[in-house]
Design a protein around this motif. Sequence first.
Motif, PDB file in Angstrom:
ATOM      1  N   ILE A 133       1.946   0.852   1.733  1.00  0.00           N
ATOM      2  CA  ILE A 133       3.474   1.076   1.115  1.00  0.00           C
ATOM      3  C   ILE A 133       4.289   1.535   2.633  1.00  0.00           C
ATOM      4  CG2 ILE A 133       5.084   2.476  -0.139  1.00  0.00           C
ATOM      5  CD1 ILE A 133       2.615   2.081  -2.436  1.00  0.00           C
ATOM      6  N   ASN A 134       3.416   2.558   3.403  1.00  0.00           N
ATOM      7  CA  ASN A 134       4.109   3.049   4.128  1.00  0.00           C
ATOM      8  C   ASN A 134       4.411   2.275   5.548  1.00  0.00           C
ATOM      9  OD1 ASN A 134       4.508   5.803   3.224  1.00  0.00           O
ATOM     10  ND2 ASN A 134       2.566   6.517   4.038  1.00  0.00           N
ATOM     11  N   GLU A 135       3.445   0.977   5.401  1.00  0.00           N
ATOM     12  CA  GLU A 135       3.540   0.643   6.706  1.00  0.00           C
ATOM     13  C   GLU A 135       4.388  -0.863   6.488  1.00  0.00           C
ATOM     14  OE1 GLU A 135      -0.633  -1.060   8.440  1.00  0.00           O
ATOM     15  OE2 GLU A 135      -0.539   1.050   9.456  1.00  0.00           O
ATOM     16  N   ILE A 136       4.440  -1.640   5.511  1.00  0.00           N
ATOM     17  CA  ILE A 136       5.391  -2.627   5.114  1.00  0.00           C
ATOM     18  C   ILE A 136       6.624  -1.875   4.786  1.00  0.00           C
ATOM     19  CG2 ILE A 136       5.916  -3.525   2.904  1.00  0.00           C
ATOM     20  CD1 ILE A 136       3.117  -4.098   2.552  1.00  0.00           C
ATOM     21  N   LEU A 137       6.889  -0.895   4.457  1.00  0.00           N
ATOM     22  CA  LEU A 137       8.473  -0.319   4.538  1.00  0.00           C
ATOM     23  C   LEU A 137       8.891  -0.599   5.942  1.00  0.00           C
ATOM     24  CD1 LEU A 137       8.156   2.621   1.601  1.00  0.00           C
ATOM     25  CD2 LEU A 137       9.441   0.275   1.884  1.00  0.00           C
ATOM     26  N   ASP A 138       7.567  -0.373   7.266  1.00  0.00           N
ATOM     27  CA  ASP A 138       8.181   0.246   8.674  1.00  0.00           C
ATOM     28  C   ASP A 138       8.983  -0.880   9.190  1.00  0.00           C
ATOM     29  OD1 ASP A 138       8.102   3.343   8.616  1.00  0.00           O
ATOM     30  OD2 ASP A 138       5.929   2.799   9.857  1.00  0.00           O
ATOM     31  N   LEU A 139       7.817  -2.215   8.113  1.00  0.00           N
ATOM     32  CA  LEU A 139       7.980  -3.403   9.359  1.00  0.00           C
ATOM     33  C   LEU A 139       9.284  -4.146   7.963  1.00  0.00           C
ATOM     34  CD1 LEU A 139       7.403  -5.745  10.884  1.00  0.00           C
ATOM     35  CD2 LEU A 139       5.301  -6.336   8.500  1.00  0.00           C
TER      36      LEU A 139
ATOM     37  N   ILE B 298      12.477  -2.169  10.282  1.00  0.00           N
ATOM     38  CA  ILE B 298      12.675  -2.717  11.672  1.00  0.00           C
ATOM     39  C   ILE B 298      12.838  -4.295  11.235  1.00  0.00           C
ATOM     40  CG2 ILE B 298      11.091  -3.904  13.778  1.00  0.00           C
ATOM     41  CD1 ILE B 298       9.328  -1.345  12.682  1.00  0.00           C
ATOM     42  N   GLU B 299      12.761  -4.853  10.707  1.00  0.00           N
ATOM     43  CA  GLU B 299      13.062  -6.703  10.585  1.00  0.00           C
ATOM     44  C   GLU B 299      14.482  -6.556   9.733  1.00  0.00           C
ATOM     45  OE1 GLU B 299      10.297  -8.915   8.460  1.00  0.00           O
ATOM     46  OE2 GLU B 299       8.926  -9.087  10.625  1.00  0.00           O
ATOM     47  N   SER B 300      14.956  -5.581   9.102  1.00  0.00           N
ATOM     48  CA  SER B 300      16.168  -5.846   9.048  1.00  0.00           C
ATOM     49  C   SER B 300      17.239  -4.642  10.122  1.00  0.00           C
ATOM     50  CB  SER B 300      16.670  -4.719   7.261  1.00  0.00           C
ATOM     51  OG  SER B 300      15.790  -3.658   7.860  1.00  0.00           O
TER      52      SER B 300
END
Length: 663
Positions: free
Chosen positions: A340-346, A349-351
């Motif tokens: 969850i933490n890594e997906i939220l980080d990605l 970043i992308e947004s």
Amino acid sequence: MARPHRHVLLIDDSADDRADLRQMLLCGGHRRFRFSEAQLGAEGVHQVLEAPQGPIDCVLLDYSLPDMDAPEVLAALCQGTDLPPCPVVVITGTAGEDGLKLLGAGAQDYIGKRWTTAESLTRAVDNAIERHAMMVDRRRAEAALRSSEERYRALFNSIDAGFAVIEMVSDGQGATVDARYLQVNPAFARHTGFADVEGRTIRELLPDIDPLWLEAYDTVASTGEPVRLVHRIESMQRWLDVYAFRLGAAQARQVAVLFNDITERKQSELALIAAKAEAERANRAKSEFLLSMSHDLRSPLNAMLGFAQLLEAGTPEPTPQQLESVQQILQAGWHLLGLINEILDLTAIESGQLMLSPQAVSLSEVIEECRAMIEPQAHEAGIDLHFVPCVDQPWRVQADATRTRQVLLNLLNNAIQYNRSAGRVEVRCTEAPGQRVRVSVEDTGPGLSAGQVAQLFEPFSRLGEPCGGPPGTGIGLVISQRLVELMGGCIGVDSTVGVGSCFWFELDAAPTPLARVWPARTVLCLESDALRLQRIEEVVARWPGVCLLRAGDLRGGIEVARSARPDAILMEITSPDRSAVLAMQQFAKDPATAHIPVIALGADALPRDVEAGLAAGFFDFLTQPVLSDAFERALGLAFERTRAGGQHATAAAGPAPRPAPAA
């Protein structure tokens, strides 16, 4: 310079007549001649066409010959055309012979045998040669023109693009008001839908035509500079790509227009733009949703992990079977939390919503923090973790401290997970070209092939490992790459199959800071969490002359602020919730504290949280660690504002007691 000899062919069945003609030409002028003779018409035709004696400059032809007359000889020489290969002057015997008929048959001139003189014969030959040369040149020019026109017409008709020649139409004052079609190719109707337009004007076909078209054509006709236009004609519901250039002189006012109907292409482009905008909108909505759901996703998961830990250490102790189940829950929970933490980080970043705080970061401190966090994992995996000490150089980089630590931890975690049994991991800092610092993490794992390296920074690649390999989300390296690039650096890997890999990242070096002293400054910290308060105390203690006051709740903070009137207030919050807004309102209502800047500290805030906090009245809203240049800068600005804006409040309320530094 002597004139060249003229070669004259005498066709006459009388030797005396041929001799008389030779004598008259030789006596009639200053030009020199050479002669060939023929008694019959067929013999003369052969000498002209085959030229056994060389090219003939002129033929003197007797009208009546034993085998044929002059019109028949001319027909044989012309070979179906109206002009013989050389000039022919017919010598007639009687006045009744039709001279116009001879000229029509191809003769250049005719002259009576009985009244011919040396002068008139010579003049007739000279004129015949000149007229014949002029006629040959004209015929050649006409043939070339016909050939050119045929090529132009073939090209004109074969062009797939629409093509038109227009003539600008002016009013009585000389202003251009319209344009008339002089010529169009067959493709014109296909591209415009208009047929039979030659002689008609643009405004007849399109009364509502945009003036820019006529203005552009007028400019081309006037200046001679070509123009390119891509524009939509609303009345035709078509997009046209037009190239216009001038034809002829400016006085002709003619413009050639080459164009294509690009309506389908434009519609595709507009549809693509709309689809892209919709995709970006949907992606932003997805990113906003994931970011806004971050706390909702992690809070219940943290509760699950917490209660599972309580069960693991509960009394009475769980049975072995229960303990195994609890450990499975914990393992899956921690893995899910990391995902969850890594997906939220990605997603952040992308947004473009990930907030970075560039500052001078001490790599020594970052590496020590990472060592403390990663050593238990390395020990459990049997990996020798070695950090090359940075004794000679206190490495500092311009970066975000939290994200630098995140990148290094990810590289260390991969180096341990993808290592061999009893392997080794070595971390070092070195100077890199371009005033940069390189941090390298070298392992003794199996190494990577060229194909694996090519897919290394793709999401969910998991270093080319199949399912069932080391646990992980497969996006850690992608996040690390994006973070390093956002901080102005670069990341890469050097790997050899069977030997190991060296992952590295480079960041811009930062200068070593000078120690700063703020004399007699007081900071109030509103913080109920003991660990967070300890962290702020340790940071503020590094700055001589700054005294830190503490308050565990809002009521106590208001009382301390009223009595001590600090130079700044620190409030560590998760987001600008109701309690934070209430605190700001309380400080703002009290004249003794209204001038004191309040700095919000939130490590997990979204951009909209920061905006809301500033709107609520916070002096600043920081999302980076307190050990940062940004924190020091914000605190310094707060002190300056207090000094400038608090003089009136101090004079009205009287001097406030300055408390002793807290122990």
